[in-house]
Write an enzyme that holds these catalytic residues in place. Structure first.
Site, PDB file in Angstrom:
ATOM      1  N   ASN A  80      -0.567   9.511 -19.006  1.00 46.86           N
ATOM      2  CA  ASN A  80       0.549  10.356 -19.441  1.00 46.86           C
ATOM      3  C   ASN A  80       0.489  11.784 -18.921  1.00 46.86           C
ATOM      4  OD1 ASN A  80       1.103   8.056 -20.854  1.00 46.86           O
ATOM      5  ND2 ASN A  80       1.114   9.003 -22.875  1.00 46.86           N
ATOM      6  N   HIS A 126      -2.273  -1.841 -15.625  1.00 43.45           N
ATOM      7  CA  HIS A 126      -1.807  -0.461 -15.452  1.00 43.45           C
ATOM      8  C   HIS A 126      -2.635   0.289 -14.408  1.00 43.45           C
ATOM      9  CE1 HIS A 126       1.288   2.017 -17.016  1.00 43.45           C
ATOM     10  NE2 HIS A 126       0.648   2.656 -17.979  1.00 43.45           N
ATOM     11  N   ASN A 135       5.104   6.356 -17.661  1.00 48.75           N
ATOM     12  CA  ASN A 135       4.702   7.690 -18.113  1.00 48.75           C
ATOM     13  C   ASN A 135       3.961   8.491 -17.048  1.00 48.75           C
ATOM     14  OD1 ASN A 135       5.856   7.482 -20.665  1.00 48.75           O
ATOM     15  ND2 ASN A 135       4.064   6.449 -21.511  1.00 48.75           N
TER      16      ASN A 135
END
Length: 203
Positions: A66, A19, A112
């Site tokens: 997020n 990520h 996100n």
């Protein structure tokens, strides 16, 4: 001025995660182009560099993925940077490893970080989608992106980040198609034209 944003999660715990390939890309660009030292600003780590003839603000949000849009919106407002001059580097499950696609606007594909940026800044920014492959089952995605790249993957990750850095001036100049092509050719030249996700069998 352009704004290059790398998406990831802050801290050593996440540093090697799939990520976090957006952070890895920005670190490579900063090294290659002798950017100013990173400093805490805009709810993240920020630096400046000159890529070709373009002044570029580099930003790694430290809000966690997020809430990435908070950092991007703050930097954008401070420098009055148009949304068309914002470029976001992020991991892309729907592209195979080493594949890179540049696009403006579009959906968030469940990412996100992109969702947060779109909600706070708008949708018409540029995305540099960095392929990491898909684990094959939606239920496995969360663990897959929050796990580190395997040792066998590190060579292509390093070469990908180097290629992004080598040709980043094209992206800063708005030559997105040329940038994408140069990165593709560089990776092909290093033998990464048919990389499978770890665990996949060759056809």
């Amino acid at each position: 001025m352009r704004l290059f944003v790398g998406l990831g999660n802050p801290g050593s715990r996440y540093a090697g995660n799939r990520h976090n390939i957006g952070f890895m890309a920005l670190d490579a660009i900063a090294r290659r182009h002798r950017a100013a030292p990173w400093r805490r600003k805009f709810q993240g780590e920020a630096s400046e560099a000159v890529l070709g003839s373009e002044r570029v603000l580099l930003l790694k949000p430290e809000t966690y993925m997020n809430e990435s849009g908070r950092a991007v919106a703050e930097a954008q407002r401070f420098y009055k940077i148009a949304l068309d001059d914002v470029v976001v580097f992020h991991d892309e499950l729907d592209l195979g490893p080493t594949k890179v696609r540049v696009k403006r606007g579009g959906g968030n594909a469940g990412h996100n970080g992109l969702r947060s940026i779109t909600a706070l800044c708008g949708n018409e920014y540029w995305r540099v989608r960095l392929g990491i492959g898909h684990p094959g089952d939606k239920a496995l995605v969360h663990a897959y992106v929050l796990n580190d790249f395997a040792k066998a993957e590190r060579p292509w990750v390093d070469d990908l980040c180097d290629a992004l850095a080598d040709h980043a001036a094209l992206l800063a100049a708005g030559e997105d198609a040329a940038f994408q092509n140069k990165v593709h050719l560089a990776l092909q030249g290093r033998g990464w034209d048919d990389v499978r996700r770890v665990g996949d069998k060759q056809a």
